[in-house]
Each structure stands twice: as structure tokens, then as C-alpha cells.
Design an enzyme around this catalytic site. Structure first.
Site, PDB file in Angstrom:
ATOM      1  N   ASN A  18       0.854  -1.190   0.000  1.00 47.90           N
ATOM      2  CA  ASN A  18       0.000   0.000   0.000  1.00 47.90           C
ATOM      3  C   ASN A  18       0.896   1.248   0.000  1.00 47.90           C
ATOM      4  O   ASN A  18       1.699   1.435   0.919  1.00 47.90           O
ATOM      5  CB  ASN A  18      -0.903  -0.052   1.243  1.00 47.90           C
ATOM      6  CG  ASN A  18      -1.812   1.154   1.350  1.00 47.90           C
ATOM      7  OD1 ASN A  18      -1.393   2.277   1.115  1.00 47.90           O
ATOM      8  ND2 ASN A  18      -3.052   0.917   1.717  1.00 47.90           N
ATOM      9  N   HIS A  74       1.069   6.087   2.021  1.00 47.26           N
ATOM     10  CA  HIS A  74       1.846   6.985   2.883  1.00 47.26           C
ATOM     11  C   HIS A  74       3.101   7.543   2.212  1.00 47.26           C
ATOM     12  O   HIS A  74       3.737   8.441   2.749  1.00 47.26           O
ATOM     13  CB  HIS A  74       2.114   6.327   4.237  1.00 47.26           C
ATOM     14  CG  HIS A  74       0.808   6.126   4.952  1.00 47.26           C
ATOM     15  ND1 HIS A  74       0.004   7.191   5.308  1.00 47.26           N
ATOM     16  CD2 HIS A  74       0.125   5.005   5.288  1.00 47.26           C
ATOM     17  CE1 HIS A  74      -1.106   6.726   5.855  1.00 47.26           C
ATOM     18  NE2 HIS A  74      -1.065   5.406   5.852  1.00 47.26           N
ATOM     19  N   HIS A 117      -5.625   3.542  -1.341  1.00 48.07           N
ATOM     20  CA  HIS A 117      -6.955   3.885  -0.842  1.00 48.07           C
ATOM     21  C   HIS A 117      -7.230   5.321  -1.254  1.00 48.07           C
ATOM     22  O   HIS A 117      -6.581   6.239  -0.757  1.00 48.07           O
ATOM     23  CB  HIS A 117      -6.955   3.731   0.695  1.00 48.07           C
ATOM     24  CG  HIS A 117      -8.279   3.990   1.348  1.00 48.07           C
ATOM     25  ND1 HIS A 117      -8.483   3.812   2.702  1.00 48.07           N
ATOM     26  CD2 HIS A 117      -9.465   4.425   0.860  1.00 48.07           C
ATOM     27  CE1 HIS A 117      -9.729   4.116   2.996  1.00 48.07           C
ATOM     28  NE2 HIS A 117     -10.350   4.504   1.904  1.00 48.07           N
ATOM     29  N   ARG A 161      -9.286   8.134  -0.688  1.00 46.03           N
ATOM     30  CA  ARG A 161     -10.251   8.539   0.347  1.00 46.03           C
ATOM     31  C   ARG A 161     -11.068   9.724  -0.145  1.00 46.03           C
ATOM     32  O   ARG A 161     -10.627  10.488  -1.002  1.00 46.03           O
ATOM     33  CB  ARG A 161      -9.519   8.930   1.631  1.00 46.03           C
ATOM     34  CG  ARG A 161      -8.769   7.779   2.279  1.00 46.03           C
ATOM     35  CD  ARG A 161      -8.187   8.235   3.606  1.00 46.03           C
ATOM     36  NE  ARG A 161      -9.211   8.383   4.600  1.00 46.03           N
ATOM     37  CZ  ARG A 161      -9.472   7.494   5.560  1.00 46.03           C
ATOM     38  NH1 ARG A 161      -8.739   6.411   5.673  1.00 46.03           N
ATOM     39  NH2 ARG A 161     -10.450   7.694   6.411  1.00 46.03           N
ATOM     40  N   ARG A 181      -6.676  12.730   1.265  1.00 48.07           N
ATOM     41  CA  ARG A 181      -5.563  13.154   2.130  1.00 48.07           C
ATOM     42  C   ARG A 181      -4.226  12.575   1.690  1.00 48.07           C
ATOM     43  O   ARG A 181      -3.186  13.105   2.018  1.00 48.07           O
ATOM     44  CB  ARG A 181      -5.839  12.781   3.587  1.00 48.07           C
ATOM     45  CG  ARG A 181      -5.862  11.308   3.839  1.00 48.07           C
ATOM     46  CD  ARG A 181      -6.015  11.008   5.302  1.00 48.07           C
ATOM     47  NE  ARG A 181      -7.369  11.252   5.791  1.00 48.07           N
ATOM     48  CZ  ARG A 181      -7.871  10.672   6.881  1.00 48.07           C
ATOM     49  NH1 ARG A 181      -7.122   9.862   7.594  1.00 48.07           N
ATOM     50  NH2 ARG A 181      -9.099  10.902   7.264  1.00 48.07           N
ATOM     51  N   GLU A 190      -8.642   0.282  -3.039  1.00 51.57           N
ATOM     52  CA  GLU A 190      -9.351   0.221  -1.754  1.00 51.57           C
ATOM     53  C   GLU A 190     -10.206   1.475  -1.633  1.00 51.57           C
ATOM     54  O   GLU A 190      -9.731   2.581  -1.906  1.00 51.57           O
ATOM     55  CB  GLU A 190      -8.273   0.198  -0.677  1.00 51.57           C
ATOM     56  CG  GLU A 190      -8.742  -0.238   0.663  1.00 51.57           C
ATOM     57  CD  GLU A 190      -7.630  -0.007   1.668  1.00 51.57           C
ATOM     58  OE1 GLU A 190      -6.521  -0.538   1.470  1.00 51.57           O
ATOM     59  OE2 GLU A 190      -7.873   0.727   2.627  1.00 51.57           O
ATOM     60  N   THR A 243      -8.336   3.433   8.590  1.00 55.97           N
ATOM     61  CA  THR A 243      -9.507   2.559   8.662  1.00 55.97           C
ATOM     62  C   THR A 243      -9.520   1.880  10.023  1.00 55.97           C
ATOM     63  O   THR A 243      -8.538   1.247  10.413  1.00 55.97           O
ATOM     64  CB  THR A 243      -9.432   1.500   7.532  1.00 55.97           C
ATOM     65  OG1 THR A 243      -9.067   2.165   6.322  1.00 55.97           O
ATOM     66  CG2 THR A 243     -10.753   0.807   7.356  1.00 55.97           C
ATOM     67  N   GLU A 282     -11.005  -9.533   3.059  1.00 55.97           N
ATOM     68  CA  GLU A 282      -9.719  -9.157   3.633  1.00 55.97           C
ATOM     69  C   GLU A 282      -9.929  -9.095   5.137  1.00 55.97           C
ATOM     70  O   GLU A 282     -10.721  -8.285   5.637  1.00 55.97           O
ATOM     71  CB  GLU A 282      -9.222  -7.801   3.111  1.00 55.97           C
ATOM     72  CG  GLU A 282      -7.872  -7.448   3.755  1.00 55.97           C
ATOM     73  CD  GLU A 282      -7.257  -6.145   3.253  1.00 55.97           C
ATOM     74  OE1 GLU A 282      -7.500  -5.758   2.095  1.00 55.97           O
ATOM     75  OE2 GLU A 282      -6.527  -5.515   4.045  1.00 55.97           O
ATOM     76  N   HIS A 308      -3.660  -4.679   7.671  1.00 60.74           N
ATOM     77  CA  HIS A 308      -3.776  -3.564   8.613  1.00 60.74           C
ATOM     78  C   HIS A 308      -2.865  -3.760   9.831  1.00 60.74           C
ATOM     79  O   HIS A 308      -2.976  -4.749  10.539  1.00 60.74           O
ATOM     80  CB  HIS A 308      -5.214  -3.298   9.093  1.00 60.74           C
ATOM     81  CG  HIS A 308      -5.420  -1.847   9.410  1.00 60.74           C
ATOM     82  ND1 HIS A 308      -5.041  -1.291  10.600  1.00 60.74           N
ATOM     83  CD2 HIS A 308      -5.900  -0.831   8.652  1.00 60.74           C
ATOM     84  CE1 HIS A 308      -5.291   0.005  10.564  1.00 60.74           C
ATOM     85  NE2 HIS A 308      -5.803   0.317   9.403  1.00 60.74           N
TER      86      HIS A 308
HETATM   87  N1  PXP Z   1      -5.959  -3.134   4.296  1.00 64.11           N
HETATM   88  C1  PXP Z   1      -6.947  -2.226   4.428  1.00 64.11           C
HETATM   89  C2  PXP Z   1      -8.317  -2.609   4.052  1.00 64.11           C
HETATM   90  C3  PXP Z   1      -6.649  -0.918   4.887  1.00 64.11           C
HETATM   91  O1  PXP Z   1      -7.638  -0.028   5.018  1.00 64.11           O
HETATM   92  C4  PXP Z   1      -5.314  -0.575   5.160  1.00 64.11           C
HETATM   93  C5  PXP Z   1      -4.980   0.819   5.554  1.00 64.11           C
HETATM   94  O2  PXP Z   1      -5.262   1.680   4.506  1.00 64.11           O
HETATM   95  C6  PXP Z   1      -4.336  -1.564   4.998  1.00 64.11           C
HETATM   96  C7  PXP Z   1      -4.680  -2.844   4.590  1.00 64.11           C
HETATM   97  C8  PXP Z   1      -2.900  -1.287   5.276  1.00 64.11           C
HETATM   98  O3  PXP Z   1      -2.751  -1.017   6.611  1.00 64.11           O
HETATM   99  P1  PXP Z   1      -1.369  -0.482   7.153  1.00 64.11           P
HETATM  100  O4  PXP Z   1      -1.135   0.838   6.497  1.00 64.11           O
HETATM  101  O5  PXP Z   1      -1.586  -0.386   8.631  1.00 64.11           O
HETATM  102  O6  PXP Z   1      -0.336  -1.502   6.769  1.00 64.11           O
END
Ligand code: PXP
Length: 241
Positions: free
Chosen positions: A6, A9, A42, A44, A48, A69, A100, A151, A191
Site C-alpha cells: 500500500n 503513505h 486507498h 479517500r 488526504r 481500496e 480505517t 480481507e 492492517h
Molecule cells: N488493508 C486495508 C483494508 C486498509 O484499510 C489498510 C490501511 O489503509 C491496509 C490494509 C494497510 O494497513 P497499514 O497501512 O496499517 O499496513
């Protein structure tokens, strides 16, 4: 078992100064070259981190799996169908949250997903994954909707502070994975996963397909470099593949 990175960030860091760097698309390229099977983002409502322009550039440049996502709003469904990723992961979203905060409440969304969301996405070939807590009732409802995957939300496991609490959460995730697999769905997870807690998860929970990791991976990359960090996660996962 596949690692999907992901890159939200990377965009957070870029947006902090309003510059064009670091570029999430360049990060995606490095992750894929290091062995990641694909990329997650994601988009949003408040934009952001990832923005529309990033989404279309990711679509153009990502060679592996692209996992979009999103919250199941009309706007997001239209955008995601236009982008045509391999996978849509539906998540709950509220403006105030830092991230999330949990899985979808399947009882709450069931009728809307059944009548509006699934029929619309089913006009395409895009796979659907539902982000759920490891609760039997939510998994049952996901299967009833005909979801391709769930998931499993690993945030409660990641936040567990005692060994007993971690064991308890791993047990819930294991049972949930078995149930989802039995019901014919793929089992994804994500997550809060990091270089310390991923191994116990992949060792304990069966049938894992896609593991989605963002914040901790990008954070570790500040010290280790992105390529090395992706390889470190892959090394952990490969032991159990
Ligand atoms: N999976 C989902 C559905 C999420 O919402 C997120 C955070 O955006 C992640 C995975 C990744 O989580 P993390 O950034 O804590 O690794």
C-alpha cells in the site's frame, strides 16, 4: 501468498510539503522490482494521500495486481470502474479517522451492497474483496453476497499488547480464514502488519492469498530503504509459502 504494498503513505509524505516527491508511482515501481506482487491504494473521500492523478498513473504503470481500496460511494464506484483495477477492496470510511478503524459492519451494509454496489461492480470483471473483522457473522454475510474474497482486518491482532491477547486474535483470524475458505472465498489480510508481527500471522493463519501492508512498510523504508524492506517482508512470507 502474495505481498501487495500500500503506497498511500508515500503520498502522505509528498503532500506534507506540496511537492511532487516522493512519488507513489515511483515507489510502486521499486516495490514491484523488489518482488511485490502488486500495489494497493486507498482513494479517500478527503484525498488526504492518494489523488485521482496518482490512481490513473498507477493504473498505467503497475505491472502486477492493482487493488483499489475504497468506500462504496457512488463517486468511488464510478471512478474504480473507470480505472478497472484487478481488485476492489471495500472498506468503511469516516472522515475523522486517522486510518480505517475496523472491518465493514456487514449487517449494516448488506442490503445496500446487495441491491446497489455488487450489481454495479458485477457489470465488470473486477474482483471484489470485503474488509471484515474476523467474525463468523460478517464472513457468512460476505459469502451470501457472493464476494470473491474477504480481507481479514488484522488491526486488533497488531494492537494486542500481551502474548495472551495476540494468541486470542490469531486464533480468531485462523478460524475466520478457515470459514471464508470453506465458503469459497479467497482470504486476504491486512492492517497494522510490520516486520515483527507478520511472521506469526502467516505462520498461524491458513489459506492466505494477498497480504496488504502499508504504513509500517513505508516507515521501515525510511531506515532500511524501500527495496530492502519489501525483500525483508517477502523473506518472512516465503518461509510459509
Ligand atoms: N488493508 C486495508 C483494508 C486498509 O484499510 C489498510 C490501511 O489503509 C491496509 C490494509 C494497510 O494497513 P497499514 O497501512 O496499517 O499496513
Amino acid at each position: 501468498m502474495r505481498l501487495l504494498v500500500n503506497v498511500d503513505h508515500v503520498a502522505t509524505l509528498r503532500n506534507a510539503r506540496g511537492e511532487g516527491y516522493p512519488d507513489p508511482v515511483e515507489a510502486a515501481r521499486v516495490c514491484e522490482e523488489a518482488g511485490a506482487a502488486g500495489i494497493v491504494f486507498h482513494l479517500r473521500k478527503d484525498r488526504r494521500h492518494i489523488r485521482e492523478a496518482d490512481v490513473y498513473r498507477l493504473k498505467e504503470n503497475v505491472k502486477g495486481i492493482l487493488d483499489f481500496e475504497m468506500a462504496a460511494t457512488k463517486e468511488m464506484i464510478e471512478t474504480s470502474i473507470d480505472v478497472n483495477p484487478h481488485l476492489i477492496t471495500l472498506v468503511p470510511e469516516s472522515r475523522e479517522e486517522l486510518t480505517t478503524e475496523g472491518g465493514l459492519s456487514m449487517d449494516t451494509v448488506f442490503e445496500d451492497f446487495k441491491s446497489r454496489v455488487f450489481p454495479k461492480i458485477r457489470e465488470t470483471d473486477i474482483e471484489i474483496s470485503l474488509f471484515v473483522d474476523p467474525n463468523p457473522g460478517d464472513i457468512e454475510k460476505a459469502a451470501e453476497l457472493g464476494s470473491d474474497a474477504v480481507e481479514l482486518h488484522t488491526g486488533t491482532y497488531a494492537n494486542a499488547r500481551t502474548e495472551e491477547a495476540q494468541k486470542h486474535e490469531l486464533h480468531r483470524l485462523k478460524e475466520a480464514a478457515e470459514q471464508a475458505h470453506k465458503l469459497g472465498m479467497k482470504v486476504n489480510a491486512g492492517h497494522g502488519l510490520n516486520l515483527n508481527n507478520t511472521e506469526a500471522l502467516v505462520q498461524t493463519v491458513p489459506h492466505l492469498h494477498d497480504i496488504s501492508i502499508g504504513h509500517a512498510l513505508v516507515s521501515s523504508a525510511v531506515f532500511m530503504g524501500l527495496e530492502n524492506t519489501v525483500k525483508a517482508f517477502l523473506e518472512i512470507m516465503e518461509k510459509y509459502n
